[in-house]
Scaffold this motif. Sequence first.
Motif, PDB file in Angstrom:
ATOM      1  N   LEU A   1      30.433  79.102  77.061  1.00 59.74           N
ATOM      2  CA  LEU A   1      30.555  78.548  75.719  1.00 59.74           C
ATOM      3  C   LEU A   1      30.209  79.632  74.699  1.00 59.74           C
ATOM      4  O   LEU A   1      29.365  80.498  74.960  1.00 59.74           O
ATOM      5  CB  LEU A   1      29.612  77.358  75.530  1.00 59.74           C
ATOM      6  N   ALA A   2      30.856  79.585  73.560  1.00 56.84           N
ATOM      7  CA  ALA A   2      30.565  80.532  72.488  1.00 56.84           C
ATOM      8  C   ALA A   2      29.188  80.241  71.899  1.00 56.84           C
ATOM      9  O   ALA A   2      28.708  79.104  71.955  1.00 56.84           O
ATOM     10  CB  ALA A   2      31.636  80.427  71.400  1.00 56.84           C
ATOM     11  N   PRO A   3      28.532  81.254  71.326  1.00 56.18           N
ATOM     12  CA  PRO A   3      27.221  81.023  70.709  1.00 56.18           C
ATOM     13  C   PRO A   3      27.216  79.870  69.724  1.00 56.18           C
ATOM     14  O   PRO A   3      26.258  79.098  69.673  1.00 56.18           O
ATOM     15  CB  PRO A   3      26.935  82.358  70.009  1.00 56.18           C
ATOM     16  N   ARG A   4      28.297  79.709  68.959  1.00 57.20           N
ATOM     17  CA  ARG A   4      28.324  78.634  67.967  1.00 57.20           C
ATOM     18  C   ARG A   4      28.257  77.256  68.634  1.00 57.20           C
ATOM     19  O   ARG A   4      27.726  76.309  68.054  1.00 57.20           O
ATOM     20  CB  ARG A   4      29.573  78.737  67.085  1.00 57.20           C
ATOM     21  N   VAL A   5      28.813  77.147  69.869  1.00 57.23           N
ATOM     22  CA  VAL A   5      28.765  75.873  70.586  1.00 57.23           C
ATOM     23  C   VAL A   5      27.342  75.612  71.080  1.00 57.23           C
ATOM     24  O   VAL A   5      26.809  74.510  70.934  1.00 57.23           O
ATOM     25  CB  VAL A   5      29.761  75.853  71.758  1.00 57.23           C
ATOM     26  N   TRP A   6      26.728  76.642  71.688  1.00 55.18           N
ATOM     27  CA  TRP A   6      25.335  76.483  72.108  1.00 55.18           C
ATOM     28  C   TRP A   6      24.446  76.156  70.913  1.00 55.18           C
ATOM     29  O   TRP A   6      23.552  75.299  71.001  1.00 55.18           O
ATOM     30  CB  TRP A   6      24.841  77.766  72.786  1.00 55.18           C
ATOM     31  N   GLU A   7      24.678  76.828  69.785  1.00 50.12           N
ATOM     32  CA  GLU A   7      23.887  76.567  68.578  1.00 50.12           C
ATOM     33  C   GLU A   7      24.084  75.131  68.102  1.00 50.12           C
ATOM     34  O   GLU A   7      23.128  74.475  67.672  1.00 50.12           O
ATOM     35  CB  GLU A   7      24.281  77.548  67.471  1.00 50.12           C
ATOM     36  N   SER A   8      25.316  74.641  68.189  1.00 53.92           N
ATOM     37  CA  SER A   8      25.602  73.267  67.771  1.00 53.92           C
ATOM     38  C   SER A   8      24.896  72.252  68.663  1.00 53.92           C
ATOM     39  O   SER A   8      24.378  71.241  68.184  1.00 53.92           O
ATOM     40  CB  SER A   8      27.109  73.011  67.787  1.00 53.92           C
ATOM     41  N   ILE A   9      24.883  72.527  69.972  1.00 53.53           N
ATOM     42  CA  ILE A   9      24.205  71.616  70.904  1.00 53.53           C
ATOM     43  C   ILE A   9      22.711  71.597  70.612  1.00 53.53           C
ATOM     44  O   ILE A   9      22.086  70.524  70.554  1.00 53.53           O
ATOM     45  CB  ILE A   9      24.473  72.025  72.358  1.00 53.53           C
ATOM     46  N   ALA A  10      22.125  72.788  70.430  1.00 51.52           N
ATOM     47  CA  ALA A  10      20.695  72.861  70.124  1.00 51.52           C
ATOM     48  C   ALA A  10      20.388  72.137  68.813  1.00 51.52           C
ATOM     49  O   ALA A  10      19.377  71.419  68.697  1.00 51.52           O
ATOM     50  CB  ALA A  10      20.249  74.321  70.040  1.00 51.52           C
ATOM     51  N   ALA A  11      21.265  72.308  67.821  1.00 51.46           N
ATOM     52  CA  ALA A  11      21.067  71.636  66.533  1.00 51.46           C
ATOM     53  C   ALA A  11      21.168  70.124  66.681  1.00 51.46           C
ATOM     54  O   ALA A  11      20.397  69.375  66.069  1.00 51.46           O
ATOM     55  CB  ALA A  11      22.095  72.143  65.519  1.00 51.46           C
ATOM     56  N   GLU A  12      22.109  69.672  67.512  1.00 45.73           N
ATOM     57  CA  GLU A  12      22.274  68.231  67.709  1.00 45.73           C
ATOM     58  C   GLU A  12      21.038  67.619  68.382  1.00 45.73           C
ATOM     59  O   GLU A  12      20.597  66.529  68.027  1.00 45.73           O
ATOM     60  CB  GLU A  12      23.509  67.946  68.555  1.00 45.73           C
ATOM     61  N   VAL A  13      20.496  68.343  69.374  1.00 45.47           N
ATOM     62  CA  VAL A  13      19.290  67.848  70.048  1.00 45.47           C
ATOM     63  C   VAL A  13      18.168  67.665  69.037  1.00 45.47           C
ATOM     64  O   VAL A  13      17.505  66.618  68.993  1.00 45.47           O
ATOM     65  CB  VAL A  13      18.851  68.819  71.162  1.00 45.47           C
ATOM     66  N   ARG A  14      17.965  68.676  68.203  1.00 49.97           N
ATOM     67  CA  ARG A  14      16.878  68.587  67.223  1.00 49.97           C
ATOM     68  C   ARG A  14      17.177  67.526  66.168  1.00 49.97           C
ATOM     69  O   ARG A  14      16.272  66.853  65.678  1.00 49.97           O
ATOM     70  CB  ARG A  14      16.651  69.955  66.579  1.00 49.97           C
TER      71      ARG A  14
END
Length: 654
Positions: A289-302
Amino acid sequence: MARKRNQKTTPEFGDVRRFDTFPKLLAYNARAYGHEVVMREKEFGIWNAFTFTDYERKVRQYALGLRSLGIERGDCVGLLGANRPEWVWGEVAAHAIGATSLGIYRDALGEEVAYLIQAAQIKAVICEDEEQVDKLIELGDQIPSVTVIVYCDPRGMRKYTDARLIAETELCSRGDLLNRARPTLYDDEVEKGSGEDVSILCTTSGTTSKPKLAMLQSGHFLRHCLDYLTADPKCPGDDYVSVLPLPWIMEQVYVVGQQLIARNIINFVEDEETTMADLREIGPTFVLLAPRVWESIAAEVRARMMDSTPFKRFMFAWGMKIGKKAAAEKRQSWFADLILFRALRDRYGFSFLTSAATGGAAMGPETFTFFHAMGVPLKQLYGQTELAGAYTIHRGDDIDPETVGLPFDESAVRINDPDDEGVGEIVGRSQGMFLGYYKNEAATNADLRDGWLYTGDAGYMDTRSGHLVVIDRVKDLANTATGVRFSPQYIENKLKFSAFVAEAVILGRDLPYLAAMICIRWSIVSKWAEQKGISFTNYTNLSAQPEVYALLREEVERVNDTLPEAQRIRKFLLLYKELDPDDGELTRTRKVRRGVIAEKYAQEIEAIYAGRDAIDVDTTITFQDGSTARIQTTLRVETLLPPDNGSPARQAAE
């Protein structure tokens, strides 16, 4: 979808030196493993499976169908649309008859599509649906080389009368007819192919200008994919969900090259909106996954924690603290896993992961650490299109969030002209080294010298671990007017770890101090605003709210606390729109085009450094469908630190 997970044993791979093209390796797999499921596509809620026998049959039909329509050895076939089995079949079919393939991003605008077709002199284009066909037809006489347009989805196509159009079903019928008339033609054409032939034209990221076309040879590409599999093993039957665009080099590696070698199962999601649900349903063994996808998942969790009860927020914070401590010690906390991470992994489809990777752009260490605490075996990789994708990766437990790991066994990295701190230009080579840029000898000579690719990236080798550390683009490393050296990308990645920040651009080159232009993450900030009872109408209106500025100020101050004083952000503003590849502000792989930003937002940048507290904006933006909207707003400039904190005297003292 419940399945027995395959055991990690040493698999038997096809001989990529003997079967040195994609069609040859496919033919070998169809003979030896024809019954194995290698692809799934979700359609109308049902997963449709394809075996190697199905795969080769479709490629044979496509190849002979294209041949019947006049596509010959040396021609170029374009592929335009979402990730679908038809995309892969079309690519391998082009190679089978000696043609090259060029993937075009599905969200590319007409101007971009015309440029690529003209550059490669594409003769046939395989399109997904009506939307993509429309782009080609609207280009009219701008693309005279195109003689065949194949569409895979017939919905909405009855109204067209263009003589170049042909349905995918008709293409297959033509292929079957030719196969019956000349039963050895396909096999003869495949056998004529050589691993030294240029088979793939792959677009570079194009951060500074229009993308170049890297010429990749299938034999070299396959050997490099095998080298990758040695560094990050995968086995037959392992599941992969294809999410990133197929024109990107790393998706080519995973979906086409590695799949033909390791015989993985490639899963194509039903729609972009169903990606996370489909990923959870498959439960993949490995993901990219691209960094932006990982960042989006982390943001969604928070962000979800914002909606939860105080008790759940406390348990989340406690579990994260324990998990991060354990991850720093290269272990997993069974207690944190029990109370938090097991459920999180299940929610996002990460329960069966044995390998996870990120690439295409830099990722902040905070995001990387977040997923390791969660129990996701995330690794950073690094590479370029010109070297057939990644050629460094973390190995086993030797993982450092600040680095991109070690080179593959048959790849090499060195630092050119290092300074006193060991920082210089990264120079690399791999078995997948490109032959050059298509019809661009000057650019080839500039980047490819003595068998090494001069990447244009700045980095150094960590003396303790031997890992490569990538800092930024050489041209993007900057100094302020007061002599402070900084990496914009490094600070931007720290900002993007925030759940509320979607994109950020750090300013300061040849200017008195550092400042930032920030795009809020609409999905998260809008939810936050609703919870706080803040009224807003759209993105522009929300980003201008005083409460949102106060929220983002806290996030920027948190990042500032982790930076040297001279590199701290003194001022910031919130942009009235998201940065968009369609506006040329980002590449298709979401890298910032700094030259475009500097030109487009010159008024805003000038106002920040002129000491103004607000900027009046009156502009028009164009949407992907061609419609426009006028934006009139006032941007507020938020001051965090007095500019004199970045004075030369203070910096000299530091």
